[in-house]
Enzyme design. Structure first.
Site, short mmCIF file in Angstrom:
data_model
loop_
_atom_site.label_atom_id
_atom_site.label_comp_id
_atom_site.label_asym_id
_atom_site.label_seq_id
_atom_site.Cartn_x
_atom_site.Cartn_y
_atom_site.Cartn_z
N CYS A 57 37.64 18.47 29.98
CA CYS A 57 36.47 17.86 29.75
C CYS A 57 36.53 17.23 28.33
O CYS A 57 35.57 16.09 28.01
CB CYS A 57 35.25 18.60 29.88
SG CYS A 57 34.97 19.26 31.45
N HIS A 94 29.65 14.92 25.58
CA HIS A 94 30.29 15.24 26.84
C HIS A 94 29.07 15.53 27.68
O HIS A 94 28.14 16.63 27.35
CB HIS A 94 31.45 16.32 26.68
CG HIS A 94 31.85 16.96 28.30
ND1 HIS A 94 31.86 16.19 29.41
CD2 HIS A 94 31.55 18.24 28.51
CE1 HIS A 94 32.10 16.87 30.35
NE2 HIS A 94 31.91 18.05 29.92
N ASN A 104 28.63 16.55 35.75
CA ASN A 104 29.68 16.50 34.88
C ASN A 104 31.00 15.79 35.44
O ASN A 104 31.61 16.45 36.40
CB ASN A 104 29.87 18.19 34.57
CG ASN A 104 30.95 18.55 33.46
OD1 ASN A 104 31.91 17.42 33.17
ND2 ASN A 104 31.14 19.33 32.90
N1 COA Z 1 20.93 27.69 42.57
C1 COA Z 1 19.88 28.71 42.15
N2 COA Z 1 20.26 29.80 41.51
C2 COA Z 1 21.44 30.04 40.89
C3 COA Z 1 22.10 28.84 40.96
C4 COA Z 1 22.00 27.85 41.63
N3 COA Z 1 22.96 26.66 41.88
N4 COA Z 1 23.22 29.23 40.14
C5 COA Z 1 23.16 30.54 39.49
N5 COA Z 1 21.71 30.85 40.22
C6 COA Z 1 21.06 32.06 39.63
C7 COA Z 1 22.04 33.17 39.12
O1 COA Z 1 22.36 34.10 40.22
C8 COA Z 1 20.95 34.12 38.09
O2 COA Z 1 20.11 34.78 38.91
P1 COA Z 1 19.45 36.17 38.60
O3 COA Z 1 18.78 35.72 37.37
O4 COA Z 1 18.75 36.47 39.97
O5 COA Z 1 20.69 36.86 38.23
C9 COA Z 1 20.06 32.74 37.52
O6 COA Z 1 20.18 31.52 38.66
C10 COA Z 1 20.37 32.31 36.30
O7 COA Z 1 21.81 32.19 36.22
P2 COA Z 1 22.35 31.67 34.82
O8 COA Z 1 23.68 31.90 34.99
O9 COA Z 1 21.89 32.74 33.79
O10 COA Z 1 21.72 30.77 34.62
P3 COA Z 1 22.09 29.56 33.44
O11 COA Z 1 20.61 29.14 32.95
O12 COA Z 1 23.10 30.17 32.45
O13 COA Z 1 22.44 28.41 34.07
C11 COA Z 1 24.73 27.24 34.10
C12 COA Z 1 23.67 28.25 34.68
C13 COA Z 1 26.02 27.17 34.86
C14 COA Z 1 24.18 25.71 34.52
C15 COA Z 1 24.88 27.08 32.89
O14 COA Z 1 25.15 28.44 32.38
C16 COA Z 1 25.66 26.19 32.28
O15 COA Z 1 25.70 25.02 32.31
N6 COA Z 1 26.89 26.65 31.66
C17 COA Z 1 27.92 25.56 31.10
C18 COA Z 1 28.68 25.18 32.18
C19 COA Z 1 29.66 23.96 31.86
O16 COA Z 1 28.99 23.17 31.03
N7 COA Z 1 30.69 23.94 32.20
C20 COA Z 1 31.60 22.95 31.89
C21 COA Z 1 31.99 22.95 30.47
S1 COA Z 1 32.81 21.46 30.29
#
Ligand code: COA
Length: 334
Positions: A114, A253, A283
């Site tokens: 990315c 990004h 993304n």
């Molecule tokens: N739909 C519904 N619930 C979801 C889900 C989805 N698609 N994905 C995860 N969950 C749930 C999890 O299981 C968790 O449930 P719990 O509280 O019962 O355990 C809850 O939602 C929160 O999960 P969490 O991982 O803490 O969410 P978050 O706020 O961190 O958001 C991302 C998750 C992936 C959106 C976030 O961490 C993120 O954007 N990370 C960076 C990813 C990225 O940018 N990658 C590329 C980099 S170049």
């Protein structure tokens, strides 16, 4: 920098595959919801390649638009930032160059995932500064959805496919559109946090079927992405001698709208200075910054003379930033 050795932005274009996948379509087959995806990521829909459509196909479409925007037919080199080449070997850039009628132009891929577009810009700027070539087509393109486990709700909602491209020409450091300086870094100790385990020389064939898909530790990636993009942005601002208050637009990004607003907050940038199009693209990995630039020009948020800061973060980990004063460009809509 001496006269004629800077890389100046001369053309810009982008392309998205026609197939739109909205959150409702994903919610119908995965344990997720439109509300969750929008509130946690800012994404409403993404574009996805159809079977048979590839990174090279998208790169040719975006690259052709960038050449038209620059008003040039030929460049000395084609640098393609991608983590999803059409084949593991050879690189895809030579095929892009041939299909765009670039004769025997130098052509190679850069893989910084990315962050690839910022890395490829810096590489192209180096080719110009070293007088290897006078102009370069830089493409950022990824068919990232081809790396995803279709049943993984943790990654499928986040990523989309697309391509963006710019033409750089040799020019003077004071000109509008002159890039630089660049700040680039990596930390391979964090590779496991965002990785496709199989398909390379370490594990040519998947030991577990899921090893051929992207594995992501979302929360850890989120933390690293915000810290590193802010650090790199500060380093570039220092080199440029710009204060945060002098930045007109921040084009980060497009990984998650919450990542972008956290970076803005850490830097002290106003939220309305952000260029955001992740709601419609997801993304798109190496394509995300040039696609945001296209939308920024089209919606009037990037205007000639604006001080623009670009920053990226990706798997590897890799990250980097650069800045420029926005030039006057004619750009086709996506
Ligand atoms: N739909 C519904 N619930 C979801 C889900 C989805 N698609 N994905 C995860 N969950 C749930 C999890 O299981 C968790 O449930 P719990 O509280 O019962 O355990 C809850 O939602 C929160 O999960 P969490 O991982 O803490 O969410 P978050 O706020 O961190 O958001 C991302 C998750 C992936 C959106 C976030 O961490 C993120 O954007 N990370 C960076 C990813 C990225 O940018 N990658 C590329 C980099 S170049």
């Amino acid at each position: 920098m001496v006269a004629g050795s800077s890389a100046v932005l001369a053309g810009l274009g982008g392309w998205l595959p026609p197939r739109v996948v909205g959150n409702a379509e994903l919610a119908a087959r995965l344990d997720t919801s439109d509300e969750w995806i929008r509130s946690r990521t800012g994404i409403a829909e993404r574009r996805v390649v159809d079977d048979g459509m590839s990174t090279v196909d998208m790169s040719v479409a975006a690259g052709g638009r960038a050449l038209r925007s620059a008003g040039v037919d030929r460049v000395g080199a084609v640098v393609l930032a991608t983590a999803t080449p059409d084949q593991p070997c050879p690189a895809s850039a030579p095929q892009v160059a041939s299909r765009l009628g670039q004769g025997e132009a130098a052509a190679f891929d850069v893989n910084a995932v990315c962050s690839g577009f910022v890395y490829a810009l810096a590489t192209a700027a180096g080719l110009i500064a070293a007088r290897v070539v006078r102009d370069v087509l830089v493409v950022g393109a990824d068919a990232f959805t081809t790396l995803l486990d279709p049943d993984d709700r943790g990654t499928v909602p986040i990523f989309g496919d697309g391509a963006g491209a710019v033409v750089l020409r040799a020019g003077d450091p004071g000109e509008p559109g002159a890039f630089g300086p660049f700040d680039l870094h990596s930390d391979g100790d964090q590779a496991e946090l965002l990785i496709v385990p199989a398909g390379g020389s370490r594990q040519p064939r998947p030991v577990e079927p899921r090893d051929r898909y992207l594995r992501m530790e979302g929360q850890a990636v989120f933390r690293h992405a915000t810290t590193r993009m802010a650090e790199s942005s500060r380093a570039v601002l220092d080199e440029l001698g710009w204060t945060v208050g002098e930045v007109d637009r921040f084009v980060g990004h497009q990984a998650n709208v919450r990542i972008l607003s956290t970076v803005a907050k850490q830097l002290g940038l106003p939220a309305d200075g952000l260029v955001v199009n992740i709601d419609r693209t997801g993304n798109t990995s190496a394509a995300s910054i040039p696609l945001a630039l296209v939308d920024g020009v089209r919606d009037g948020s990037l205007r000639p003379g604006d001080r623009v800061l670009l920053a990226a973060f990706g798997a590897g980990f890799t990250w980097g930033a650069t800045g420029l004063r926005w030039p006057d460009l004619d750009v086709d809509p996506l």
